[in-house]
Write an enzyme that holds these catalytic residues in place. Sequence first.
Site, PDB file in Angstrom:
ATOM      1  N   ARG A 198       0.809  -1.217   0.000  1.00 50.50           N
ATOM      2  CA  ARG A 198       0.000   0.000   0.000  1.00 50.50           C
ATOM      3  C   ARG A 198       0.844   1.270   0.000  1.00 50.50           C
ATOM      4  O   ARG A 198       0.569   2.223  -0.732  1.00 50.50           O
ATOM      5  CB  ARG A 198      -0.906  -0.026   1.242  1.00 50.50           C
ATOM      6  N   TYR A 202     -15.386  -2.237   2.791  1.00 58.65           N
ATOM      7  CA  TYR A 202     -15.198  -2.069   4.236  1.00 58.65           C
ATOM      8  C   TYR A 202     -15.190  -0.611   4.676  1.00 58.65           C
ATOM      9  O   TYR A 202     -14.520  -0.242   5.637  1.00 58.65           O
ATOM     10  CB  TYR A 202     -13.930  -2.786   4.738  1.00 58.65           C
ATOM     11  N   CYS A 210     -26.158  -1.210 -10.241  1.00 60.86           N
ATOM     12  CA  CYS A 210     -27.460  -1.618  -9.727  1.00 60.86           C
ATOM     13  C   CYS A 210     -27.279  -2.272  -8.360  1.00 60.86           C
ATOM     14  O   CYS A 210     -27.577  -3.450  -8.155  1.00 60.86           O
ATOM     15  CB  CYS A 210     -28.128  -2.579 -10.706  1.00 60.86           C
ATOM     16  N   TYR A 269      -4.982  -1.416  -4.125  1.00 63.73           N
ATOM     17  CA  TYR A 269      -6.214  -2.213  -4.172  1.00 63.73           C
ATOM     18  C   TYR A 269      -7.344  -1.459  -4.878  1.00 63.73           C
ATOM     19  O   TYR A 269      -8.514  -1.675  -4.593  1.00 63.73           O
ATOM     20  CB  TYR A 269      -6.637  -2.645  -2.761  1.00 63.73           C
TER      21      TYR A 269
END
Length: 431
Positions: free
Chosen positions: A275, A321, A347, A383
């Site tokens: 990250r 999350y 949707c 991510y």
Amino acid sequence: MSESLNPNQNAPLLQKLAARLGTPFWLYDDAEMRRRIADVKALTSAPGLQARYAMKASPSKRILKEMKKNGLWIDAVSANECFRAEQAGFATGSHPPEILYTADVFRGDWQKAILKDGVLPNIGSPGMVGDLAKEGYKGPLALRINVGFGHGHVNACDTGGPSSKHGIWWEDVSGTIAAAKSAGMPIVMLHAHVGSGPKQQELRDNLKRLIGVFAGLSGSFPDLQAISVGGGLPWNYRQPETLDVPALAAILADGQKELSKTAGREIRLEIEPGRYYVASSCTLVTQVTDLKKTRSNEKGTGVEFIMVDAGFTDLVRPAMYGSYHRITIPARVDRPTEPFCVAGPLCESGDVFTRGADEMLEPRALPRAERGDLMCLHDAGAYGYAMSSHYNSLGRAPQVWVEEDGSIFLMSRRETLADLTAVETDEALHV
């Protein structure tokens, strides 16, 4: 996007790219990524230290080549990630192990990665020794150990402890050691990932504790060459901050010396951020399509939505999350802010970028947008594209790379319907 590609100062560039490529698209800032790489290299400048890139965060070839150019190694978590790393120029084999294959479950063409290409397997489940033995493997082995503590960037991402699926529980590792010895697999590396949460002090405390655990274990591994303390360099999505490089570098350097002294020989100490390298280097650029309101009633309070053409098919983290990403509207920075929710085209009721960790809507203070405005979802490099999907049969958005000198490259084009349906067949299976 970093300050070096400040969208408030580069709105014309965004407009040109949108006109050329359509929206949404991913925009990578090479200068920002190189700054984060420099931070990690400074952390590991002492002898006996090595940094990897956890490529699951963003596995595109151009990013992998940037890591290779800077002397980083790779942590891969699938056979295909191993092959992608190979295609980007990383060496196979385990002397040294430029590519580490970390897995709790073998899947796909893992036999080729390990048996043919010689990638070092880092196993996180005891039964994987038997999987390797069945294939006739007698090479070196790394063990991922669950040391009983850890913390991810959100509660849903425990990296260690009783609720984490990763690694072999530290009190049960003796059985795996015995199985590996019986199968002729020398254990050359120990690995754990305790994470950090968003706080730097928590990372430093966890690393000190983890190094102490490994120092106590190292005597049980006569073939040990390296120990990895995982990744987890914190990135604060709400308030980006400077990493305390000297404090963390001192812990790593001292830890490497302690581990080597305890083992009676030189032990390589590794870290493997993912990250931290890429989060701040990428922005998801989307277009405002409309504004609309709901009204309060007995079921709740109404909100005003800014509708955009990006959704969780592009950036799933907020829906998955409740992660936070800064949002700006470059053309409207001078307007006063009002509370808005930002929602996408899918949707699904969960296709909202302004959600909290409790999955409830959290209106954001934003300037009032107009149809056609471009909006930036910041710090989306980790991510982001890597977890994007084909849901609703929407192809993945293109990736754009901007060099420090202003040169612009298309890393990947927008996927088409032909790409989505290329794997569909009517082949009869006779089983």
